[in-house]
Motif scaffolding. Sequence first.
Motif, PDB file in Angstrom:
ATOM      1  N   LEU A 121      43.817  32.427  43.842  1.00  0.00           N
ATOM      2  CA  LEU A 121      42.934  33.394  43.335  1.00  0.00           C
ATOM      3  C   LEU A 121      42.006  33.362  42.141  1.00  0.00           C
ATOM      4  O   LEU A 121      42.568  33.556  41.113  1.00  0.00           O
ATOM      5  CB  LEU A 121      43.690  34.531  43.529  1.00  0.00           C
TER       6      LEU A 121
ATOM      7  N   ALA B 270      40.905  36.889  49.906  1.00  0.00           N
ATOM      8  CA  ALA B 270      40.046  37.803  48.826  1.00  0.00           C
ATOM      9  C   ALA B 270      38.678  38.242  49.583  1.00  0.00           C
ATOM     10  O   ALA B 270      37.960  37.626  50.499  1.00  0.00           O
ATOM     11  CB  ALA B 270      39.775  37.105  47.614  1.00  0.00           C
TER      12      ALA B 270
ATOM     13  N   GLU C 221      41.907  41.729  37.868  1.00  0.00           N
ATOM     14  CA  GLU C 221      42.641  42.305  38.991  1.00  0.00           C
ATOM     15  C   GLU C 221      43.683  43.277  38.393  1.00  0.00           C
ATOM     16  O   GLU C 221      43.885  43.520  37.217  1.00  0.00           O
ATOM     17  CB  GLU C 221      43.350  40.976  39.410  1.00  0.00           C
TER      18      GLU C 221
ATOM     19  N   LYS D 212      35.042  38.180  42.911  1.00  0.00           N
ATOM     20  CA  LYS D 212      35.670  36.740  43.190  1.00  0.00           C
ATOM     21  C   LYS D 212      35.096  35.759  42.745  1.00  0.00           C
ATOM     22  O   LYS D 212      33.796  35.601  42.987  1.00  0.00           O
ATOM     23  CB  LYS D 212      36.469  36.784  44.346  1.00  0.00           C
TER      24      LYS D 212
END
Length: 365
Positions: free
Chosen positions: A268, A195, A277, A201
């Motif tokens: 993630l 990522a 997302e 993130k």
Amino acid sequence: MTSILIISPSLGHGGAERQLTELVKGLLGRGHHVEVLITQLVEGGYYEQIAAMGVKIHLIERRSKYDLSVILRVRQLIQSAEFDVIHPFLGMGSLIAVIAGLGLKVPIVASAIRDAKVPDIKIKVMSHVVARLADIVVSNSEAGFKSRFKRHGKNFRVIYNGVDFSRFKESPDDIARIRKELDLGRFEQLIGMVASLSDNKDHEALLRSFKVLKASRKGLGLIIVGGGPNRDKLERLAKELGVASDTVFTGHRSDVDQIYRCMDLVVLLTNSKKHAEGVPNALLEAMAVGVPVVGTRGGGTEELVTDGVNGKIIEPGSVSAAVDAILSTLDNYDPEMIERARESVRSRFSINTYIDEYINLYKSV
């Protein structure tokens, strides 16, 4: 043959640019004519890959944040050629395209929505302008539309990201090279996150989780793949937490398809205060390769991962939940779950489906 002009702010390292590149490749393979227009030249990314396909890339530089002349220059390019469809990517690319194309009678298919975060007022206005002026608006998740609109418009379409399984064919030589280059052989098990190193993130929660995991498990490593503005800060945090020696920061990599095969688990973690997302490429790709996945609840991640069926879903921002999910996955290898994950990607997120759905949209407008 359809002639398509694809417009994007840049051809950088992001997930949208990855999908744009796959679309260009697929359209060319089906005999269509494609040109690409960008408003910013970013070092690296997918520029060279697209240029190597023989695609003409137009650079109409956006000289400043408020450079309105870019709209006129894009309009002039559209008028000077005979494109059948204009296909912009991302919010700004779509806004430029719909305004530049006013009155030109060239259909616009706008892949404008690539995330599912609740937008600020500027993004919300931009989204509504694009929705009103574009012939078709595409999101890569249902959650993307729900985050921006109260009602599902007649011109809204969801086209999920596509995965080209041929990209992930195992290459033992490349895997051996990567393991040697990054010194991964010292780890018995390897957790990975692919990522951008940005505020969207939650690498901080990942590093704090890794500290807890390291206290009870020897031979565990962490690999963080990607570049971005937070790299220095995250490297400092890894040192402060005492996990720097077992954490590998790779920066941007062009061989991520083989790096997945070095991992035992792909995580993630999304910063839900900043982002949600769409359908994340990293989890899609890991599932296609056959690596177990853990993602955070919210946005389009749950349109891809069903908790306990083809991966694990945890609450965002929770170090304890991340630790539990990682340990549970590493300690309980589940080949049936991995096969369900592969099959869900193959059946719903294949690159051929992705390309065919866009071609059908072009025909419909």
